[in-house]
Design an enzyme around this catalytic site. Structure first.
Site, PDB file in Angstrom:
ATOM      1  N   ARG A  13     -20.175  83.098 -50.699  1.00 30.38           N
ATOM      2  CA  ARG A  13     -21.341  83.414 -49.873  1.00 30.38           C
ATOM      3  C   ARG A  13     -22.038  84.672 -50.402  1.00 30.38           C
ATOM      4  O   ARG A  13     -23.263  84.762 -50.398  1.00 30.38           O
ATOM      5  CB  ARG A  13     -20.907  83.622 -48.413  1.00 30.38           C
ATOM      6  CG  ARG A  13     -22.052  83.933 -47.476  1.00 30.38           C
ATOM      7  CD  ARG A  13     -21.625  83.933 -46.027  1.00 30.38           C
ATOM      8  NE  ARG A  13     -21.050  85.212 -45.639  1.00 30.38           N
ATOM      9  CZ  ARG A  13     -20.594  85.492 -44.428  1.00 30.38           C
ATOM     10  NH1 ARG A  13     -20.606  84.550 -43.483  1.00 30.38           N
ATOM     11  NH2 ARG A  13     -20.090  86.667 -44.138  1.00 30.38           N
ATOM     12  N   ARG A  62     -14.447  92.698 -29.384  1.00 31.33           N
ATOM     13  CA  ARG A  62     -13.628  92.933 -30.573  1.00 31.33           C
ATOM     14  C   ARG A  62     -12.392  93.753 -30.273  1.00 31.33           C
ATOM     15  O   ARG A  62     -11.518  93.874 -31.116  1.00 31.33           O
ATOM     16  CB  ARG A  62     -14.442  93.651 -31.648  1.00 31.33           C
ATOM     17  CG  ARG A  62     -15.492  92.760 -32.269  1.00 31.33           C
ATOM     18  CD  ARG A  62     -16.219  93.462 -33.371  1.00 31.33           C
ATOM     19  NE  ARG A  62     -17.321  92.632 -33.827  1.00 31.33           N
ATOM     20  CZ  ARG A  62     -17.498  92.254 -35.058  1.00 31.33           C
ATOM     21  NH1 ARG A  62     -16.672  92.633 -35.992  1.00 31.33           N
ATOM     22  NH2 ARG A  62     -18.513  91.503 -35.385  1.00 31.33           N
ATOM     23  N   ARG A 103     -25.212  90.222 -49.331  1.00 27.17           N
ATOM     24  CA  ARG A 103     -24.449  91.174 -48.518  1.00 27.17           C
ATOM     25  C   ARG A 103     -23.358  91.811 -49.380  1.00 27.17           C
ATOM     26  O   ARG A 103     -22.462  91.121 -49.856  1.00 27.17           O
ATOM     27  CB  ARG A 103     -23.809  90.462 -47.326  1.00 27.17           C
ATOM     28  CG  ARG A 103     -24.793  90.032 -46.281  1.00 27.17           C
ATOM     29  CD  ARG A 103     -24.141  89.308 -45.130  1.00 27.17           C
ATOM     30  NE  ARG A 103     -23.008  90.025 -44.580  1.00 27.17           N
ATOM     31  CZ  ARG A 103     -22.376  89.659 -43.476  1.00 27.17           C
ATOM     32  NH1 ARG A 103     -22.754  88.584 -42.821  1.00 27.17           N
ATOM     33  NH2 ARG A 103     -21.346  90.356 -43.033  1.00 27.17           N
ATOM     34  N   LYS A 136     -17.903  81.110 -37.750  1.00 33.77           N
ATOM     35  CA  LYS A 136     -18.390  81.330 -36.386  1.00 33.77           C
ATOM     36  C   LYS A 136     -19.900  81.125 -36.271  1.00 33.77           C
ATOM     37  O   LYS A 136     -20.362  80.420 -35.381  1.00 33.77           O
ATOM     38  CB  LYS A 136     -18.034  82.743 -35.901  1.00 33.77           C
ATOM     39  CG  LYS A 136     -16.562  83.006 -35.758  1.00 33.77           C
ATOM     40  CD  LYS A 136     -16.278  84.424 -35.292  1.00 33.77           C
ATOM     41  CE  LYS A 136     -16.854  85.497 -36.179  1.00 33.77           C
ATOM     42  NZ  LYS A 136     -16.310  85.594 -37.520  1.00 33.77           N
ATOM     43  N   ARG A 180     -11.665  94.237 -44.005  1.00 30.84           N
ATOM     44  CA  ARG A 180     -12.207  93.694 -42.762  1.00 30.84           C
ATOM     45  C   ARG A 180     -11.157  92.850 -42.047  1.00 30.84           C
ATOM     46  O   ARG A 180     -11.068  92.866 -40.812  1.00 30.84           O
ATOM     47  CB  ARG A 180     -13.472  92.860 -43.047  1.00 30.84           C
ATOM     48  CG  ARG A 180     -14.656  93.746 -43.455  1.00 30.84           C
ATOM     49  CD  ARG A 180     -15.732  93.010 -44.224  1.00 30.84           C
ATOM     50  NE  ARG A 180     -16.384  91.934 -43.511  1.00 30.84           N
ATOM     51  CZ  ARG A 180     -17.137  91.013 -44.102  1.00 30.84           C
ATOM     52  NH1 ARG A 180     -17.339  91.043 -45.403  1.00 30.84           N
ATOM     53  NH2 ARG A 180     -17.704  90.064 -43.402  1.00 30.84           N
TER      54      ARG A 180
END
Length: 190
Positions: A128, A89, A134, A14, A146
């Site tokens: 990533r 969301r 992160r 996204k 998630r």
């Protein structure tokens, strides 16, 4: 004016695609993650309020999130449209967004979901996580958690927008250029 909701599971691309789309269609990109970080970093009243929830490990209530988003829309009165990334969301957020836009004589033009297989996305996020720092991208269990939350809370939005005739699905697997081309083919119809 076009207003697009871009959604998909974490790692679907996204953020990457939003950068291309905002430039090509002259849209204002509103990422709830960026908005939260900005408000907290700059110690705004809404940022302070959001931080009280986050510090306890709680989700920020819809009304706080919606107020932050409305503030960002109001800061861009001359925009040709908005690309909503990470919002709504939940069904409650979608209804609130519709009501807010209606108060400005606007509406959601379309929603576009980047679809991808969970296993491919997990691999993307773990990769990533090696460079992003992160922690939520470095633990497969957290990533799958998630996805469970996405499936429970966000996936029902597809039906909400399908009922309005505003839902479009795009294959999110391939090179960045291939996915951008698929999205452009959808966006060019608006």
């Amino acid at each position: 004016m076009i207003n697009i909701v871009l959604f998909g599971k974490p790692g679907a691309g996204k953020g990457t695609q939003a950068e291309f789309l905002k430039e090509k269609y002259n849209l204002t990109h509103l990422s709830t993650g960026d908005i939260f970080r900005y408000n907290i970093k700059n110690d705004t009243e809404l940022g302070q309020l959001a931080k009280t929830y986050m510090d306890k490990g709680d989700l920020v209530p819809d009304e706080v999130t919606i107020q932050m988003l409305q503030s960002e829309v109001d800061k861009n009165p001359n925009s040709d449209g908005f690309l909503f990334d990470g919002f709504p969301r939940t069904l409650a957020q979608a209804a609130a967004l519709d009501a807010f836009l209606e108060s400005k004589n606007q509406s959601i033009t379309a929603t576009v979901a980047l679809e991808a297989d969970d296993n491919i996305l997990v691999a993307r996020l773990l990769e990533r996580g090696k460079t992003s720092g992160r922690p939520d991208d470095q633990d497969e269990e957290k990533i799958r958690n998630r996805y469970d939350e996405y499936n429970q809370k966000t996936a029902p939005l597809m039906d909400y927008y399908k009922a309005q005739g505003k839902f479009h699905s795009v294959d999110g697997i391939g090179t960045i250029a291939e996915v951008t081309e698929r999205l452009t083919n959808v966006f060019d119809k608006f």
